[in-house]
Design a protein around this motif. Sequence first.
Motif, PDB file in Angstrom:
ATOM      1  N   PHE A 138     -10.551  57.992 -20.222  1.00  0.00           N
ATOM      2  CA  PHE A 138     -11.415  57.728 -21.378  1.00  0.00           C
ATOM      3  C   PHE A 138     -10.659  56.912 -22.427  1.00  0.00           C
ATOM      4  N   PHE A 139      -9.431  57.308 -22.670  1.00  0.00           N
ATOM      5  CA  PHE A 139      -8.604  56.664 -23.690  1.00  0.00           C
ATOM      6  C   PHE A 139      -8.433  55.172 -23.377  1.00  0.00           C
ATOM      7  N   ALA A 140      -8.075  54.873 -22.125  1.00  0.00           N
ATOM      8  CA  ALA A 140      -7.863  53.479 -21.729  1.00  0.00           C
ATOM      9  C   ALA A 140      -9.158  52.681 -21.873  1.00  0.00           C
ATOM     10  N   LEU A 153      -0.903  45.490 -31.723  1.00  0.00           N
ATOM     11  CA  LEU A 153      -0.151  44.879 -30.627  1.00  0.00           C
ATOM     12  C   LEU A 153       1.125  44.240 -31.153  1.00  0.00           C
ATOM     13  N   GLY A 154       2.213  44.433 -30.397  1.00  0.00           N
ATOM     14  CA  GLY A 154       3.460  43.760 -30.743  1.00  0.00           C
ATOM     15  C   GLY A 154       3.380  42.294 -30.348  1.00  0.00           C
ATOM     16  N   LYS A 161      -0.362  46.528 -21.720  1.00  0.00           N
ATOM     17  CA  LYS A 161       1.007  46.983 -21.989  1.00  0.00           C
ATOM     18  C   LYS A 161       1.007  48.100 -23.042  1.00  0.00           C
ATOM     19  N   LEU A 162       0.188  47.934 -24.071  1.00  0.00           N
ATOM     20  CA  LEU A 162       0.085  48.964 -25.115  1.00  0.00           C
ATOM     21  C   LEU A 162      -0.363  50.293 -24.498  1.00  0.00           C
ATOM     22  N   ILE A 166       1.858  53.870 -24.544  1.00  0.00           N
ATOM     23  CA  ILE A 166       1.578  55.096 -25.315  1.00  0.00           C
ATOM     24  C   ILE A 166       0.898  56.203 -24.508  1.00  0.00           C
ATOM     25  N   THR A 167       0.267  55.871 -23.378  1.00  0.00           N
ATOM     26  CA  THR A 167      -0.432  56.920 -22.626  1.00  0.00           C
ATOM     27  C   THR A 167       0.485  58.074 -22.207  1.00  0.00           C
TER      28      THR A 167
END
Length: 680
Positions: A138-140, A153-154, A161-162, A166-167
Amino acid sequence: MKKITLICMSSMLITSASMNANTLENNNFKYSVDKFADIEILRYQVPDFEKLTLKQKELIYFLSEAALEGRDILYDQNNKYNLTIRRTLEAVYLNYKGDRESAEFKHFTIYLKRVWMGNGFHHHYSEDKFIPEFTAAFFAKAIKSIDAKKLPLGKNETVEKLIKTITPIIFDKTIYPKRTNQAQGVDLILTSANNYYGENVTQAEVEAFYDKMKDPKDNTPISYGLNSKLVKENGVLVEKTYKVNGLYSAAIKRIVSWLEKAENVAENAKQKEVIASLISFYKTGDLKTYDDYSIKWVKDLDSQVDFVNGFTETYGDPLGLKASWESMVNFKNIEATKRTEIISSNAQWFEDNSPVDKQFKKEKVKGVSAKVITAAILAGDCYPATPIGINLPNANWIRRDHGSKSVTIENITEAYDKASLGNGFAEEFMNSKVERQRAKDFASMTNNLHTDLHECLGHGSGKLLPGVDPDALKAYGSTIEEARADLFGLYYMGDPKMVELGLLPNNEAYKAEYYQFIMNGLMTQLTRIVPGKNIEEAHMRNRQLIAAWVFEKGKTENVIEMIKREGETFIVVNDYVKLRNLFGQLLAEIQRIKSTGDFEGGKQIVENYGVKVNQTLHTEVLDRYKKLNLAPYRGFVNPVYTLVKNEKGEILDVKVSYNEGYAEQNLRYSKKYSSLPNIN
Ligand code: ZN
């Protein structure tokens, strides 16, 4: 010393009508704002803000802005990924177009609220990482569904990649499990999730690094390492100092610019100097300047407005070196401070008349002057969870040579009290209407008074016999010390002198404190103990020790009874005068143990009365408490301050309002006071 949290106080769960007339007119004020997981969010009032001068209000406004600008620093100190995670969660929360009523999204919202409460993904109190109840899938999906420009985003970082970064940090129990690890037998630095030390810096390296700096002969040492992150660069340890043009520069610059405005409206020259030296510390990062600031701060007793702003408490570092950033702006509650002044100025009378053996009394006693304050803003490590009292500065040599300021924050305790009104606790546990009414009428007042007596007199009373080692009681020392301070307060609460000095309205009020103390010590504090465990914490041991001792000693005269009604236990106090005498007898005995350094005596009394838990009663109390469905932890939202200006832009007034919700406030703070990069 240091922060006094609600856990350290006698039970505050019982409520009362206010002793403060200013808040009485506001009895429609809604204290409870939000409830989720194990947290309830409250709101507090700032009584008498309107009565301050315009200049004082401006000062509070500028100091409040300086306070809020430090918020991101704490997130980053708690873990290096906290800002990235918070910003990702907030972006999803604000921009998600899917079903906001779905179970997944509701769990997501709760998780974000918990992150705000913990200033990161660890529980503010247990410091354990909490795991979301929504799925990683769900998060993704949710992240991918929103505009990538909204995400933190960096440089050259993709959304994929983010998510990949963090997942696992959010969902995997084994990564960063504990914010501050205090467990023995492991490397405390490598196993702590917080961000006071760089990658691969070990405990042994840290200890060696700072030991080398310390000079054991230095009588006035600076607090080495307090305001820096220790990192390894090319295999060499270097300190990255928190300062303007150093680590956290963007936030610190903003703090400084608000402090400069505050400096211009300081109440007096002394306070102006206090603010100026804090600014100088933020600019240089020099810890000598910090000590200089602390000394000036502790000596400023004339200003009504006061504040804490900076790298202050070291609980977050397992080695106690690095300080988390916090701020609290406040002003003296002049009425309530009269109370502590009365107590302090009568300190000798209390010492002379205590039931303690004469050889253990101080010939000359000095009451600690403490003030009662009204918090105006809470920030950094004081937000959303906040202490109810503070004693600063922390540097031992400054305390020794220049003293400390001790404050109780009465509008916060008042919010706790009021929010508990009608939560069912008193109805469940108090014996009858009589005790409940007395609590309603007097408990807030007597709770505060007991705390004042404990702090201003109790700890400072009595003396050791010549040659007695102050650490003679070893592990039992702090329980005995807390019992001594509590008993000193309890004994005097029932003294007619209290009414004579105007500290209590009549000879009935003290009974509210006595009843509550006994009920808490014998029964209701067990709600904080896990089934099967004994009592470990010193304040809790002290309370059971006192309650169980007077219960047993008063048995032949039936002073206190534990009765059963329909299978439920209740406390009945049959004779308050005799109860007071028992408090006096126990105070004399505890003082004897302390004064003579009687380790065996201390051990016996603590082990026999203060430690063991009656399992049957414990189960019963936990069951009854569970039914009430109360949140064990509480946090706060701040009021909102707004400048009222004329056409020329001059400030005419500062208005305070209390309408902001919890999510609303945190989102506003993230937007307005967020100057740091995702990774620092
Ligand atoms: Zn104490």
